[in-house]
Design an enzyme around this catalytic site. Sequence first.
Site, PDB file in Angstrom:
ATOM      1  N   HIS A 184     -49.073  -2.741 -22.046  1.00  0.00           N
ATOM      2  CA  HIS A 184     -48.362  -3.094 -23.151  1.00  0.00           C
ATOM      3  C   HIS A 184     -47.723  -4.492 -22.230  1.00  0.00           C
ATOM      4  O   HIS A 184     -46.710  -4.416 -23.316  1.00  0.00           O
ATOM      5  CB  HIS A 184     -46.770  -1.780 -23.164  1.00  0.00           C
ATOM      6  CG  HIS A 184     -47.201  -0.239 -23.511  1.00  0.00           C
ATOM      7  ND1 HIS A 184     -47.746   0.214 -23.975  1.00  0.00           N
ATOM      8  CD2 HIS A 184     -47.517   0.502 -22.303  1.00  0.00           C
ATOM      9  CE1 HIS A 184     -48.381   1.742 -24.239  1.00  0.00           C
ATOM     10  NE2 HIS A 184     -48.260   1.525 -22.565  1.00  0.00           N
ATOM     11  N   SER A 314     -54.303 -31.022 -28.026  1.00  0.00           N
ATOM     12  CA  SER A 314     -53.768 -31.511 -29.238  1.00  0.00           C
ATOM     13  C   SER A 314     -53.625 -32.813 -29.823  1.00  0.00           C
ATOM     14  O   SER A 314     -53.662 -34.066 -29.152  1.00  0.00           O
ATOM     15  CB  SER A 314     -51.817 -31.528 -28.874  1.00  0.00           C
ATOM     16  OG  SER A 314     -51.373 -31.752 -30.189  1.00  0.00           O
ATOM     17  N   LYS A 320     -50.791 -31.812 -23.881  1.00  0.00           N
ATOM     18  CA  LYS A 320     -51.071 -30.342 -24.597  1.00  0.00           C
ATOM     19  C   LYS A 320     -53.053 -30.362 -23.572  1.00  0.00           C
ATOM     20  O   LYS A 320     -54.007 -30.677 -24.528  1.00  0.00           O
ATOM     21  CB  LYS A 320     -51.036 -30.167 -25.103  1.00  0.00           C
ATOM     22  CG  LYS A 320     -50.616 -28.548 -25.655  1.00  0.00           C
ATOM     23  CD  LYS A 320     -50.309 -28.366 -27.348  1.00  0.00           C
ATOM     24  CE  LYS A 320     -49.931 -26.914 -27.454  1.00  0.00           C
ATOM     25  NZ  LYS A 320     -51.212 -25.477 -27.905  1.00  0.00           N
ATOM     26  N   VAL A 321     -53.723 -29.446 -22.957  1.00  0.00           N
ATOM     27  CA  VAL A 321     -54.422 -28.965 -22.338  1.00  0.00           C
ATOM     28  C   VAL A 321     -54.249 -27.209 -23.150  1.00  0.00           C
ATOM     29  O   VAL A 321     -53.763 -26.178 -22.594  1.00  0.00           O
ATOM     30  CB  VAL A 321     -54.704 -28.804 -21.151  1.00  0.00           C
ATOM     31  CG1 VAL A 321     -56.584 -28.838 -20.939  1.00  0.00           C
ATOM     32  CG2 VAL A 321     -54.757 -29.862 -21.031  1.00  0.00           C
ATOM     33  N   GLU A 327     -61.815 -19.367 -25.927  1.00  0.00           N
ATOM     34  CA  GLU A 327     -61.214 -19.081 -27.058  1.00  0.00           C
ATOM     35  C   GLU A 327     -62.674 -19.223 -27.826  1.00  0.00           C
ATOM     36  O   GLU A 327     -62.803 -18.353 -28.552  1.00  0.00           O
ATOM     37  CB  GLU A 327     -59.870 -20.189 -27.858  1.00  0.00           C
ATOM     38  CG  GLU A 327     -58.859 -20.326 -27.182  1.00  0.00           C
ATOM     39  CD  GLU A 327     -58.263 -21.269 -27.787  1.00  0.00           C
ATOM     40  OE1 GLU A 327     -57.111 -21.912 -27.737  1.00  0.00           O
ATOM     41  OE2 GLU A 327     -58.861 -22.445 -28.523  1.00  0.00           O
TER      42      GLU A 327
END
Length: 462
Positions: A184, A314, A320-321, A327
Amino acid sequence: MTDKAYRTEHDSMGELQVPTDALWGATTQRAVDNFPISGIPMPAQFIAALGLVKWASAGANAELGLLKTDVAMAIQKASLQVAKGDFDEHFPIDVFQTGSGTSSNMNANEVIAHLASADLGAEVHPNDHVNMSQSSNDAIPTCVHVSAAIAIHEHLLPALRHLSAALEKKSDEVGDIVKTGRTHLMDAMPVTLGQELDGWRSQIDHAEARLGDTMKRLTALAMGGTAVGTGINAHPKFGGKVAVLLGEQTGIEFKSADSKFEGLSTQDAAVETSGQLRVLAVSLTKICNDLRWMNSGPLAGIGEIALPALQPGSSIMPGKVNPVIPEAVAQVAAQVMGNDVTIMMAGQSGNFQLNVMLPVAVYNLLQSIELLANACVCLADKAIAGFEVNADKINAVIGRNPILVTALNPVIGYEKGAAIAKKAYAEGRALKDVAREMTDLSDEELDRLLDPATLTKGGIQN
């Protein structure tokens, strides 16, 4: 275009202007004119299967004494050129065409007849010679099966084995690391990374096994059923000989379908195959979601692993990676699930003796196979093989997990365990410290019973 850019061809409906440099004839040109819908031609794998089926058909007809040897050889030579993709640009017909695929069958007949006639120095007729003992109604369903079987055999199954091997290798590297399990999305009993990777590997291995079982139906061919399944105008041994010859050419054990009526009127094997591809898509989504969660952060997320940094993540946030491979694979899975719906709808579009959504079924089926094969290789090489484990982050939280109190249930009971866990949560303290206060267990007993590595082995800890 000027008049000089065209030549006159004819078919049973009359004369038609065809581009001078086109290898196709009038029937193909009618289809080109009739279906300016998507601009998407039939898949190259399907065209290759058409070439192989025409090659095998000419060989079978020659063996049965129905086609002269020189004509059969000319057809076979041209057919193999088509199968190799040498003339893909001469197969322009839209995917969204006549539902039987007759247009594509005649496209192959006309192109092969044109090539064979030039090679032989005598007329080879697209219907009388190239299409001998065949109908579009058995040739196209056969090509659906052949093209999908080849794509699975040559591309998808090797890709699945490659991904499975990558998971096994990574498990050998990091499998002993103990981490917090989660149910969960909440903390649960500990597992090893090896156990987590084993779950993923088992999903992939089961996908391979399912596809292997489906291949038993996919390799059964409708050829020999001709127009409605009765085999009109075909020798009784024709379908069997075609299957044998295709097997010799591809290394896949094809066979003549027991029921040609099923082979023409349904696409059940294609629907089944797509269903197995959907299961694989679901499995890959699960694996990719786990990878993304484990990689999340790196500071404010779970941060158990670091996936390979492949590109800036980004256009506005420097440094940012993002987890781009999981994805991309998840998007492939979504596409495959959508394709499966189309194939399901195509499969239920059989009326009496013929299915009439064959082109769109094979288009989506082959796309799904290709996407999944490529995605599995990308996932193996660009995500699984290169991710690094943040052992410090994992170790910092596992000993503080109040859910470890589950291991004390056989000794102190569920109610006492719940009370200890709640207090540990509320006070932000280590479970062992609270258990020491609320039970008579010694430090040695608590160390033994609450050891995370031991708890990954299951059973009652004596």
